[in-house]
Design a protein around this motif. Sequence first.
Motif, short mmCIF file in Angstrom:
data_model
loop_
_atom_site.label_atom_id
_atom_site.label_comp_id
_atom_site.label_asym_id
_atom_site.label_seq_id
_atom_site.Cartn_x
_atom_site.Cartn_y
_atom_site.Cartn_z
N LEU A 192 4.57 11.30 -14.98
CA LEU A 192 4.62 11.22 -14.42
C LEU A 192 4.73 11.77 -12.93
O LEU A 192 5.31 12.18 -12.38
CB LEU A 192 5.85 10.02 -13.27
CG LEU A 192 5.69 8.75 -14.32
CD1 LEU A 192 6.51 8.98 -16.40
CD2 LEU A 192 7.45 7.77 -14.03
N ASP A 193 3.05 11.46 -11.84
CA ASP A 193 3.08 12.77 -10.83
C ASP A 193 3.10 11.94 -9.82
O ASP A 193 3.22 11.15 -9.41
CB ASP A 193 1.45 13.43 -10.78
CG ASP A 193 1.18 13.63 -11.96
OD1 ASP A 193 1.91 14.65 -12.47
OD2 ASP A 193 -0.56 13.45 -12.46
N ARG A 250 5.94 3.28 -16.30
CA ARG A 250 5.96 4.14 -15.06
C ARG A 250 6.37 2.97 -14.03
O ARG A 250 6.77 3.96 -13.11
CB ARG A 250 4.04 4.32 -15.20
CG ARG A 250 4.15 5.16 -16.11
CD ARG A 250 2.17 5.02 -16.40
NE ARG A 250 2.00 5.82 -17.49
CZ ARG A 250 0.94 7.37 -17.65
NH1 ARG A 250 1.83 7.83 -15.66
NH2 ARG A 250 1.00 8.06 -18.38
N SER A 251 5.82 2.01 -14.11
CA SER A 251 6.26 0.75 -12.56
C SER A 251 7.78 1.31 -12.20
O SER A 251 8.03 1.40 -11.39
CB SER A 251 5.61 0.10 -13.12
OG SER A 251 6.33 -1.12 -11.96
N THR A 297 11.96 16.14 -18.36
CA THR A 297 12.21 17.44 -17.12
C THR A 297 11.31 17.37 -15.75
O THR A 297 10.27 16.42 -16.80
CB THR A 297 11.72 18.04 -18.27
OG1 THR A 297 12.23 18.18 -19.50
CG2 THR A 297 11.85 19.76 -16.65
N ALA A 298 11.85 17.75 -15.08
CA ALA A 298 10.97 17.83 -13.95
C ALA A 298 10.35 18.86 -13.59
O ALA A 298 10.60 19.58 -14.09
CB ALA A 298 11.60 16.97 -12.18
N PHE A 299 8.66 18.85 -13.10
CA PHE A 299 8.34 20.56 -13.02
C PHE A 299 7.52 20.48 -11.74
O PHE A 299 7.12 19.16 -11.17
CB PHE A 299 7.24 20.94 -13.78
CG PHE A 299 7.88 21.12 -15.59
CD1 PHE A 299 8.01 21.82 -15.90
CD2 PHE A 299 7.61 18.98 -16.40
CE1 PHE A 299 8.59 21.67 -17.63
CE2 PHE A 299 7.91 19.00 -17.79
CZ PHE A 299 8.33 20.32 -18.16
N VAL A 300 6.95 21.15 -11.40
CA VAL A 300 6.27 21.87 -10.18
C VAL A 300 5.06 22.00 -10.29
O VAL A 300 5.03 22.92 -11.27
CB VAL A 300 6.90 23.80 -9.15
CG1 VAL A 300 5.99 23.32 -8.26
CG2 VAL A 300 8.36 22.60 -8.37
N ILE A 322 4.17 19.50 -1.86
CA ILE A 322 4.48 20.24 -2.63
C ILE A 322 4.25 18.94 -4.55
O ILE A 322 5.04 18.02 -4.18
CB ILE A 322 6.05 19.89 -2.86
CG1 ILE A 322 5.89 21.75 -2.36
CG2 ILE A 322 6.20 20.98 -4.71
CD1 ILE A 322 7.67 21.71 -2.17
N ASP A 323 3.28 19.07 -5.09
CA ASP A 323 3.33 18.25 -6.07
C ASP A 323 4.31 18.67 -7.48
O ASP A 323 4.31 19.58 -7.36
CB ASP A 323 1.20 18.46 -6.72
CG ASP A 323 0.62 18.28 -5.76
OD1 ASP A 323 0.34 16.95 -5.05
OD2 ASP A 323 -0.72 18.29 -6.18
N LEU A 324 4.62 17.39 -7.88
CA LEU A 324 5.84 17.52 -8.95
C LEU A 324 5.33 16.18 -10.14
O LEU A 324 4.46 15.51 -9.60
CB LEU A 324 7.39 17.31 -8.39
CG LEU A 324 8.11 17.35 -7.18
CD1 LEU A 324 8.74 16.73 -6.82
CD2 LEU A 324 7.95 19.09 -7.56
N GLN A 325 6.12 16.61 -10.95
CA GLN A 325 5.37 15.33 -12.54
C GLN A 325 6.96 15.43 -13.10
O GLN A 325 7.51 16.68 -13.64
CB GLN A 325 4.60 16.18 -13.51
CG GLN A 325 4.64 15.79 -14.54
CD GLN A 325 2.87 15.75 -15.46
OE1 GLN A 325 3.10 16.74 -16.49
NE2 GLN A 325 1.44 15.73 -15.28
#
Length: 425
Positions: free
Chosen positions: A325-326, A389-390, A359-362, A370-373
């Motif tokens: 999820l971006d 997702r929603s 887990t969240a990533f940069v 800043i784009d995160l996923q």
Amino acid sequence: MKEPFSNLLQKAWIDVHDPQVVWQIAVLLSCFVLAWAAGRALRLGSVEADGIWKFGVGGLRRILFPVVALIPLTLGISLLKHWIEVDLLRLFVPLLVSLLLVRLFFYLLRHVFARGSIVRTFERAIAVLVWGALVLHVSGLLPEVIDYLDDIAFHFGTQEFTLWLVLQGVFWAVITLLTALWLSGTIEARLMRAESLHSSLRVVFSRLATALLVLLALLLVLPLLGIDLTALSLFGGAIGVGLGFGLQKIASNYVSGFIILLDRSIRIGDLITVDNFYGEVKSITTRYVVVRALDGREAIIPNELLIATTVLNHSYSNRQIRLGLDLQIAYRSDLQRAMQLMEEAARKHARVLADPPATAFVLRFADSGIDLQLGVWIDDPENGTLSIRSELYLDIWRAFQEAGIEIPYPQQEVRILPNASGTPG
């Protein structure tokens, strides 16, 4: 001593010309009206039952009319025979008995063969033919009909066939094939209940059993038609050439189907992508595979395509899949807090697995933020991914609103600089 049925038709015709036949007609009409009224009064079609009771009620509904009609008919014959001839009434006894047997026989066939089979499709036509043959038999006309059909002959090559011989062959072919299909259905039902066998192997064995039984039935029927099986060897080469050229695609699909069922590379319930179509495998046959997309569309994919092209099996060894999820946050927001809130929202969702953990990533430092996923794992992809997702995006958005974390929108900053001389341009 009872009078043979062969004379009933002739004597019934004599009774028709007798004025006293009105008594027999009245008895017949009374019997039929009584049988019809009994069916209306009992209303067996509206009776709710399960299991063996449902089977019994259905059988009784089928035979109710001839049974109820036979009872007063036999009583009427016993009473009227002392005063008048009752050959017309006696003629209807074997006819009603034949109707009873035919209805009972085909009711049993309906429960032996699956819904939609050829037996159930042509049940009424087959019942009429069988009942007509019984009527000819009990009326004594069957020998004459047989002699007439036996006189109609034609030649096929060096062999001579009669119409009666062909009809006999067709009759025994139907009986043999029905028996073979019934046995294959019984074997298939037993195989499907074998929990120790994989579902793909059950399908393979059931298909092989059906093919072998049908082949055996044909080999048993052909000699009944007077066809020498050794003569068929002459056509073996021609049939092989025809299969090799004209039926190459069909044969390839059948062979591919058995390969798929045996190596279990694709199984019922797998999520696959083939020819840009994603969905769940709902059915595997010897010729094609049915794949149902999450939006309800179904694709019938030939087995050859599954063998000759690359197939993405999303659940071949493991049904767990990862969803990414971006999203983007503003530069002035707390990055560590945002990543923490994203992971907490994922852990609270029922469909997200605890292992592997969310887990969240940069991803990158973009122009506007800043784009995160957020990476999460689920093990029920057949339920779709759009809903999860929603729900996760809504939970993250609410958490960001409470924590004051901003989700930016694209923006540009324009700065007007003075010219080199210091004078505004």
